[in-house]
Design an enzyme around this catalytic site. Structure first.
Site, mmCIF file in Angstrom:
data_model
loop_
_atom_site.group_PDB
_atom_site.id
_atom_site.type_symbol
_atom_site.label_atom_id
_atom_site.label_comp_id
_atom_site.label_asym_id
_atom_site.label_seq_id
_atom_site.Cartn_x
_atom_site.Cartn_y
_atom_site.Cartn_z
ATOM 1 N N ASP A 181 5.371 65.854 60.181
ATOM 2 C CA ASP A 181 5.936 66.970 60.950
ATOM 3 C C ASP A 181 5.371 68.269 60.398
ATOM 4 O OD1 ASP A 181 7.430 68.877 62.234
ATOM 5 O OD2 ASP A 181 9.380 68.009 61.736
ATOM 6 N N ARG A 221 5.455 74.357 77.767
ATOM 7 C CA ARG A 221 5.772 72.991 77.370
ATOM 8 C C ARG A 221 4.546 72.262 76.809
ATOM 9 N NH1 ARG A 221 9.846 70.195 75.352
ATOM 10 N NH2 ARG A 221 9.981 68.063 76.119
ATOM 11 N N HIS A 276 6.815 66.070 64.573
ATOM 12 C CA HIS A 276 8.166 66.623 64.726
ATOM 13 C C HIS A 276 9.043 65.734 65.603
ATOM 14 C CE1 HIS A 276 11.253 69.603 64.629
ATOM 15 N NE2 HIS A 276 11.179 69.893 65.909
ATOM 16 N N ASP A 277 8.442 65.093 66.592
ATOM 17 C CA ASP A 277 9.202 64.220 67.495
ATOM 18 C C ASP A 277 9.823 63.016 66.797
ATOM 19 O OD1 ASP A 277 9.151 65.572 69.843
ATOM 20 O OD2 ASP A 277 7.537 64.411 70.770
ATOM 21 N N SER A 296 15.827 69.637 64.299
ATOM 22 C CA SER A 296 15.108 70.837 64.720
ATOM 23 C C SER A 296 16.080 72.013 64.906
ATOM 24 C CB SER A 296 14.339 70.511 66.001
ATOM 25 O OG SER A 296 13.427 71.520 66.308
#
Lengths: 204, 380
Positions: free
Chosen positions: B320, B225, B353-354, B155
Site C-alpha cells: 500500500d 476515479r 491500498h485495496d 483508509s
C-alpha cells in the site's frame, strides 16, 4: 483465562520463572522477539506488567493477539526507533540474542529504551556442546535444536563471551542466573549450565 | 468452521431523521439531516456489543449481506462480516452507515434542501472527519449505545475510527484502524487535488449545481476515479493482472483503447461516474486532506492522542503506497508514547491500498483473533 496453566509453562521454559522473579509488580516491559507472547502473557498474569512485544513472524502475531498481549510487528534488526528513550522498566531479549545479526547496536538500543535489560540465551560453553564440538560435530540438542545449515543462531556465545562483551561495551551486569533444565547451576556455570539469564544496565 | 462462509443474508437499510442542528468545523450549520444505516446481528441487553464500521471514500452503509430485490448487490465488506466471520454477527451488533455528505441516501449535496426545495449542490457544507464522528455519535445515541465495543474502518474509515478515540474517548473500547494515516502526505493531497480538478473543470459541473442543468460531470468523475484507482493498486498487482496485454493482440497506432489496463480503468471510471455524486467526491477528498489531529498540537501526534483511552489494533499492507506502512507506524508510535494498548500488524499483500477490502487469510486471522478478545469482554 483460567485454562492457561502457568506452572507447566514455567516448567517448559525455566528462564520465564527466572525473568519473572526479577520483575516487580506493575512494571513496564518490552519483549523483543516475543514469539507467541507466552512470556508476556506469563508476566502479565503473574506480575501485572504493562507490556508490548516486538515480533516479525505473521503466525506469531496472531498467537500474541490470541494470548491477549500487545504486539508490534517489526524487525528488531532495523532498530527500536519507534520507542522513546527510557520508556520501559525492562527490555527483554529471551532466547533471541544468539539469533540477532546486529547484536551490538541492539544491546545498546535495549538500554536506551529501558532502564534495565534482561537477556536469556543458550550457553555454548555447556559441556554437552563442548563434547559435541570435541567429537567433531556442531551441537544439536534441546537448547540448540537446529542443524548447522538451517539454524537462525548466528551469534552463539558462552557465559564468558557475554560477560566480556558487556565489560567492553560499558554494560553493567546486575544479576545472573544459570540453569540446566529447571535446576540452578552455581558450580562451574560456564561448563555445567545450559541456559543463562542476565539482568544488566548501563554502566555509570 | 461450518459458519465461515455464511452471509448475514437479506438486509435492508434504515433511515434516521435528526432535527437538532449540527454545527460543522467550518462554522456551517445543518438544521436537520437524515442518515441511512444497516445493522447486522443483535444488540445485547446492556448494549455493549456494538461495532461501528466507518466507510472510506466511495463506501456506504451497505457493508454486508444482500438485498431481497437485488441479491447480487453484496455489501462491500461481506468477506469480513457475518456469522462465523472475523466480525462475527453471532456475537456483535454491527452498524454500517452512509456518512453525511454521501450519495447513498444520507443527506448530502444531491439531497433536496428543505429550505429551497432544490438540491444543496455547492451549498452543502464541507464536512470533516470530526463532523462525521459527531453525526455518528448522534446515531449511537438514537440506538441507545453509550459505548461501542469497537469502531473500525479502512483508509478514510480508519481516520474516523481514530477520531472516535479523540472526540469520544469514553465511548469506544477498541479502535481498529486499517490502511490509514494520521494525516495525508503532500503527495496524497496532490492526488486528491488532481481528482478534484478533473471534476471542477468539467464544463458539466456548473460550479456544483449541475443537478438543475440536468447533466452530470461524467468526464471529471471518470478521470478522478481512474486516477484514484491507479493509486489504490500496486505496480505488481497491475503487472500481474494486466501486464502489457493488448485488447486486439496488435498495435493500432492510434489513441483508442489498446492496452487491457486502459480498458479496465475506463470501465471502472464509467461504472463509478454512473452512480457517484461529483460533489460527494469533492467533499470526501477534502475530508481526507483536512484530517490532521496533530495540527492543533503543534504537529505533535503524541499530544493529540493524549486524550485517547481506547485499545488499538493498527494494520497496514506491505504494497500500500497510498497509505503506506510507515504512516501506520506513525500512529502506532504515538499510541506507544501514550502507553496505550496497541497491536500492529503489517500484512504482506500484493493488492496495494485495496488490500483492506480483500479476502486474505492472515489479515482475516488477525482480525478474528483481536475481535475474539473484544467479544470476551462482554461475553464474560
Amino acid at each position: 483465562m483460567s485454562t492457561y496453566d502457568h506452572s507447566s509453562l514455567a516448567a517448559v521454559r525455566p528462564d520465564f520463572a527466572a525473568i519473572a522473579a526479577w520483575i516487580p509488580q506493575g512494571a513496564s516491559v518490552l519483549d523483543l522477539g516475543c514469539g507467541d507472547g507466552s512470556l508476556l502473557r506469563y508476566l502479565k498474569d503473574t506480575r501485572k506488567v504493562r507490556g508490548y512485544g516486538v515480533e516479525i513472524d505473521d503466525l506469531n502475531i496472531v498467537a500474541c493477539i490470541q494470548n491477549g498481549v500487545n504486539v508490534i510487528q517489526g524487525d528488531l534488526e532495523s532498530g527500536l526507533s519507534g520507542f522513546e528513550s527510557d520508556a520501559f522498566d525492562f527490555v527483554i531479549l529471551s532466547q533471541t540474542l544468539q539469533a540477532t545479526r546486529h547484536t551490538e547496536p541492539l544491546m545498546q538500543e535495549m538500554l536506551r529504551v529501558g532502564h534495565e535489560g534482561i537477556v536469556s540465551f543458550p550457553n555454548f560453553g555447556y559441556w554437552q556442546n563442548r563434547l559435541n564440538v570435541l567429537r567433531g560435530n556442531m551441537p544439536v540438542s534441546k537448547g540448540l535444536p537446529y542443524q548447522w545449515y538451517d539454524t537462525p543462531n548466528v551469534h552463539l556465545c558462552t557465559l564468558h563471551d557475554f560477560e566480556t562483551f558487556c565489560n567492553d561495551h560499558r554494560i553493567c551486569i546486575l544479576e545472573r542466573r544459570v540453569m540446566t533444565g529447571d535446576s540452578e547451576i552455581r558450580l562451574l556455570p560456564n561448563l555445567l549450565g545450559s541456559t543463562a539469564v542476565y539482568r544488566f544496565q548501563r554502566a555509570l | 468452521m461450518p459458519n465461515s462462509t455464511h452471509s448475514v443474508g437479506v438486509v435492508s437499510a434504515q433511515r434516521a431523521q435528526f432535527d437538532t442542528p449540527l454545527s460543522f468545523r467550518s462554522g456551517a450549520v445543518l438544521p436537520c439531516y437524515e442518515l441511512v444505516y444497516e445493522t447486522y446481528g443483535a444488540l445485547n441487553s446492556d448494549k455493549s456489543n456494538a461495532i461501528l464500521v466507518c466507510h472510506a471514500l466511495s463506501g456506504h452503509h451497505h457493508v454486508a449481506g444482500y438485498y431481497a430485490d437485488d441479491t447480487s448487490n453484496v455489501g462491500w465488506w461481506d468477506t469480513m462480516i457475518g456469522p462465523g466471520k472475523p466480525i462475527d454477527t453471532n456475537k456483535f451488533f454491527v452498524i454500517g452507515l452512509n456518512n453525511l455528505g454521501g450519495c447513498h441516501g444520507s443527506t448530502g449535496p444531491s439531497s433536496t434542501n428543505p429550505e429551497t426545495g432544490k438540491p444543496y449542490g455547492a451549498s452543502f457544507p464541507v464536512v470533516t472527519v470530526e463532523d462525521w464522528v459527531e453525526s455518528q455519535a448522534r446515531l449511537a445515541d438514537l440506538l441507545g449505545i453509550k459505548q461501542f465495543a469497537a469502531v473500525m474502518g479502512g483508509s478514510l474509515g480508519g481516520m474516523q475510527a481514530l477520531q472516535w478515540s479523540l472526540s469520544y474517548p469514553e465511548r469506544v473500547r477498541h479502535v481498529l484502524a486499517i490502511a490509514t494515516a494520521p494525516r495525508l502526505t503532500a503527495q496524497n493531497i496532490a492526488f486528491n487535488d488532481v481528482a478534484r480538478n478533473a471534476i471542477l473543470t468539467d464544463p458539466d459541473f456548473h460550479g456544483g449545481n449541475f443537478y438543475e442543468h440536468g447533466v452530470v460531470p461524467t468526464r471529471g468523475l471518470r478521470l478522478a476515479r481512474m486516477l484514484g484507482h491507479i493509486t489504490y493498486l500496486s505496480d505488481d498487482a497491475m503487472a500481474d493482472k494486466f501486464g502489457r496485454e493488448l485488447l486486439s493482440g496488435k498495435l493500432s497506432y492510434g489513441y483508442g483503447i489498446e492496452f487491457e489496463i486502459e480498458s479496465y480503468l475506463r470501465y471502472q471510471g464509467d461504472k463509478f461516474a454512473a452512480y457517484f455524486d461529483a460533489n460527494t467526491y469533492l467533499l470526501m477528498t477534502k475530508a481526507l486532506d483536512y484530517f490532521d489531529p496533530a495540527r492543533e498540537y503543534n504537529d505533535d501526534l503524541d499530544k493529540a492522542f493524549a486524550v485517547a483511552r481506547a485499545n488499538f489494533l493498527v494494520l497496514s499492507f506491505t504494497t500500500d503506497w497510498r497509505f503506506s506502512p510507515e504512516r501506520s507506524r506513525a500512529i502506532v508510535h504515538a499510541l506507544l508514547h501514550n502507553r496505550l494498548n496497541v497491536s500492529y500488524g503489517e500484512i504482506t499483500s500484493t493488492h496495494g491500498h485495496d488490500s483492506f477490502l480483500m479476502q486474505h487469510t492472515h489479515y482475516h486471522e488477525v482480525m478474528r483473533a483481536y475481535l475474539n478478545n473484544v467479544s470476551r469482554e462482554f461475553a464474560a
